[in-house]
Motif scaffolding. Structure first.
Motif, PDB file in Angstrom:
ATOM      1  N   LEU A 153      -9.544  11.394 -10.839  1.00 40.59           N
ATOM      2  CA  LEU A 153      -9.117  10.435  -9.822  1.00 40.59           C
ATOM      3  C   LEU A 153      -7.691   9.955 -10.079  1.00 40.59           C
ATOM      4  O   LEU A 153      -6.922   9.743  -9.134  1.00 40.59           O
ATOM      5  N   GLU A 154      -7.330   9.805 -11.345  1.00 44.58           N
ATOM      6  CA  GLU A 154      -5.967   9.370 -11.650  1.00 44.58           C
ATOM      7  C   GLU A 154      -4.959  10.483 -11.404  1.00 44.58           C
ATOM      8  O   GLU A 154      -3.815  10.222 -10.994  1.00 44.58           O
ATOM      9  N   VAL A 155      -5.359  11.725 -11.655  1.00 42.09           N
ATOM     10  CA  VAL A 155      -4.476  12.842 -11.323  1.00 42.09           C
ATOM     11  C   VAL A 155      -4.305  12.918  -9.804  1.00 42.09           C
ATOM     12  O   VAL A 155      -3.209  13.210  -9.296  1.00 42.09           O
ATOM     13  N   PHE A 174     -12.229  19.420  -7.008  1.00 40.90           N
ATOM     14  CA  PHE A 174     -12.925  19.149  -8.268  1.00 40.90           C
ATOM     15  C   PHE A 174     -13.815  17.909  -8.144  1.00 40.90           C
ATOM     16  O   PHE A 174     -14.964  17.906  -8.606  1.00 40.90           O
ATOM     17  N   ILE A 175     -13.302  16.852  -7.530  1.00 42.63           N
ATOM     18  CA  ILE A 175     -14.068  15.613  -7.388  1.00 42.63           C
ATOM     19  C   ILE A 175     -15.319  15.853  -6.552  1.00 42.63           C
ATOM     20  O   ILE A 175     -16.408  15.365  -6.883  1.00 42.63           O
ATOM     21  N   LYS A 176     -15.183  16.600  -5.461  1.00 41.75           N
ATOM     22  CA  LYS A 176     -16.344  16.897  -4.617  1.00 41.75           C
ATOM     23  C   LYS A 176     -17.388  17.706  -5.380  1.00 41.75           C
ATOM     24  O   LYS A 176     -18.593  17.468  -5.236  1.00 41.75           O
ATOM     25  N   ASP A 177     -16.938  18.639  -6.207  1.00 42.38           N
ATOM     26  CA  ASP A 177     -17.864  19.512  -6.924  1.00 42.38           C
ATOM     27  C   ASP A 177     -18.562  18.796  -8.084  1.00 42.38           C
ATOM     28  O   ASP A 177     -19.617  19.259  -8.538  1.00 42.38           O
ATOM     29  N   GLU A 182     -22.417   7.448 -10.653  1.00 43.87           N
ATOM     30  CA  GLU A 182     -21.552   6.470 -11.302  1.00 43.87           C
ATOM     31  C   GLU A 182     -20.142   6.479 -10.737  1.00 43.87           C
ATOM     32  O   GLU A 182     -19.454   5.460 -10.756  1.00 43.87           O
ATOM     33  N   GLN A 183     -19.676   7.607 -10.215  1.00 37.67           N
ATOM     34  CA  GLN A 183     -18.279   7.721  -9.803  1.00 37.67           C
ATOM     35  C   GLN A 183     -18.063   7.784  -8.297  1.00 37.67           C
ATOM     36  O   GLN A 183     -16.917   7.718  -7.843  1.00 37.67           O
ATOM     37  N   VAL A 184     -19.118   7.870  -7.519  1.00 39.21           N
ATOM     38  CA  VAL A 184     -18.935   8.126  -6.095  1.00 39.21           C
ATOM     39  C   VAL A 184     -18.222   6.980  -5.387  1.00 39.21           C
ATOM     40  O   VAL A 184     -17.389   7.214  -4.497  1.00 39.21           O
ATOM     41  N   CYS A 185     -18.477   5.741  -5.778  1.00 39.60           N
ATOM     42  CA  CYS A 185     -17.820   4.618  -5.097  1.00 39.60           C
ATOM     43  C   CYS A 185     -16.333   4.566  -5.435  1.00 39.60           C
ATOM     44  O   CYS A 185     -15.498   4.280  -4.567  1.00 39.60           O
ATOM     45  N   LEU A 199     -12.745  14.033   1.742  1.00 41.86           N
ATOM     46  CA  LEU A 199     -13.380  13.412   0.578  1.00 41.86           C
ATOM     47  C   LEU A 199     -14.159  12.170   0.988  1.00 41.86           C
ATOM     48  O   LEU A 199     -15.238  11.893   0.443  1.00 41.86           O
ATOM     49  N   GLN A 200     -13.648  11.408   1.943  1.00 42.18           N
ATOM     50  CA  GLN A 200     -14.380  10.235   2.442  1.00 42.18           C
ATOM     51  C   GLN A 200     -15.755  10.643   2.969  1.00 42.18           C
ATOM     52  O   GLN A 200     -16.775  10.023   2.629  1.00 42.18           O
ATOM     53  N   GLN A 201     -15.788  11.642   3.809  1.00 45.06           N
ATOM     54  CA  GLN A 201     -17.050  12.077   4.400  1.00 45.06           C
ATOM     55  C   GLN A 201     -18.016  12.576   3.330  1.00 45.06           C
ATOM     56  O   GLN A 201     -19.220  12.299   3.389  1.00 45.06           O
TER      57      GLN A 201
END
Length: 342
Positions: A153-155, A174-177, A182-185, A199-201
């Motif tokens: 997320l920081e990258v 990568f985030i979606k996969d 714990e991290q979705v919000c 990514l929002q959807q």
């Protein structure tokens, strides 16, 4: 020809004369046949082509230059740890306009003559983690990046700040996969902040499927009021409404402490999306009792829910607040809230 005329001899002009038989005519001048076409056409001019070598070998070679002090001509001091990161101006400048501007700009408070030398650094970047900055540098050198769930997320944030769209897309993938409860919000908050619609959807669909677990996480309690309201508008949340009201109450108390603002003020936007008409009368009584302690929900909203029960219909209440969610437990009065029910 004159002598032949004087002697009375016929002229040889290639045409049959009166004294010569047809067989004695001269044959017409023969034209040699054209040569057969060549299989190889002659080149009209010099040719040119761009040929691609082995990309993996090129990438591997450039990777050896990442944070390598040898031949480096620019240094960054990164993070609270003040870690030194070595790089090469030409690579950064040709790959990223943000770095190009940084490397050419004179320090603040100084004049920049037209022919002055570029600033030599070191450049201090105190607000970014060294691991995150190194991931950005790796991408600039190799067009690839090594990510993990702790820095992704920081990258993504850095990719937006530096205007690196290709890196941004790699981070989103990568985030979606690797999305987790714990991290979705946190991912949803970043997606809204940086306008990453895809990514929002994806995050919202994940929250809809795992709502009961997500509302217990720290990330849920750290959502902004705008993003939380967006989540609460969904019809597909898999949680019953009283549990959702309690989750919003806990969120509001955390936000109130962090922002140092009253609970009703920080929660004014999200509570508008709570579907109080779905609560049974006994649940509304309990809600009123809890509400006297923190005034989370405006009295007018509770009164509208009671009015829906009294009139045995959802008139006077926004229709979206009478719509059961996917996780809403059925109650007897719900059929009366349907505007199509007579």
């Amino acid at each position: 020809m004159e002598l032949q005329a004087l002697l009375g001899l016929p002229l040889q002009t290639g045409l049959p004369g009166p004294g010569l038989p047809r067989s004695s005519r001269l044959p017409p001048a023969s034209v040699p046949p054209p040569p057969p076409p060549s299989r190889r056409q002659p080149m009209a001019g010099p040719c040119a082509a761009r040929l691609q070598g082995e990309a993996a070998a090129f990438t591997s070679a450039l990777r050896t230059l990442v944070n390598n002090p040898q031949f480096s001509d620019v240094t960054f001091v990164v993070g609270r740890e003040q870690r030194r990161v070595f790089a090469h101006r030409c690579v950064l400048a040709c790959r990223c306009q943000a770095f190009r501007g940084m490397l050419c700009r004179a320090p603040a408070g100084t004049e920049d003559p037209p022919n002055s030398d570029p600033p030599q650094g070191p450049f201090v970047l105190g607000n970014v983690q060294p691991e995150v900055f190194l991931a950005v540098i790796e991408f600039l050198y190799t067009n690839s990046v090594t990510l993990n769930s702790h820095i992704a997320l920081e990258v993504l944030t850095s990719s937006v700040e530096y205007g690196l769209q290709d890196l941004c897309e790699l981070c989103v993938k990568f985030i979606k996969d690797t999305l987790s409860v714990e991290q979705v919000c946190e991912a949803l908050q970043a997606a809204v902040t940086y306008r990453q619609a895809d990514l929002q959807q994806h995050c919202l669909a994940f929250i809809e499927d795992c709502t009961a677990a997500v509302v217990q996480t720290r990330g849920f309690h750290e959502l902004s009021d705008v993003v939380l309201a967006r989540v609460l508008r969904s019809d597909r949340l898999t949680v019953d409404e009283p549990d959702l009201v309690q989750a919003v109450r806990e969120w509001a108390h955390v936000s109130s402490a962090v922002l140092e603002r009253p609970v009703p003020e920080v929660a004014s936007l999200p509570v508008q999306e709570l579907r109080l008409p779905l609560l049974a009368p006994s649940e509304l009584v309990t809600l009123e009792s809890h509400n006297q302690r923190d005034l989370l929900i405006p009295v007018e909203s509770i009164a509208a829910a009671w009015r829906a029960h009294a009139l045995r219909k959802g008139s006077g209440v926004p229709s979206r607040l009478c719509q059961p969610r996917r996780g809403t437990r059925p109650r007897d009065h719900h059929r009366l809230l349907d505007p199509n029910t007579k």
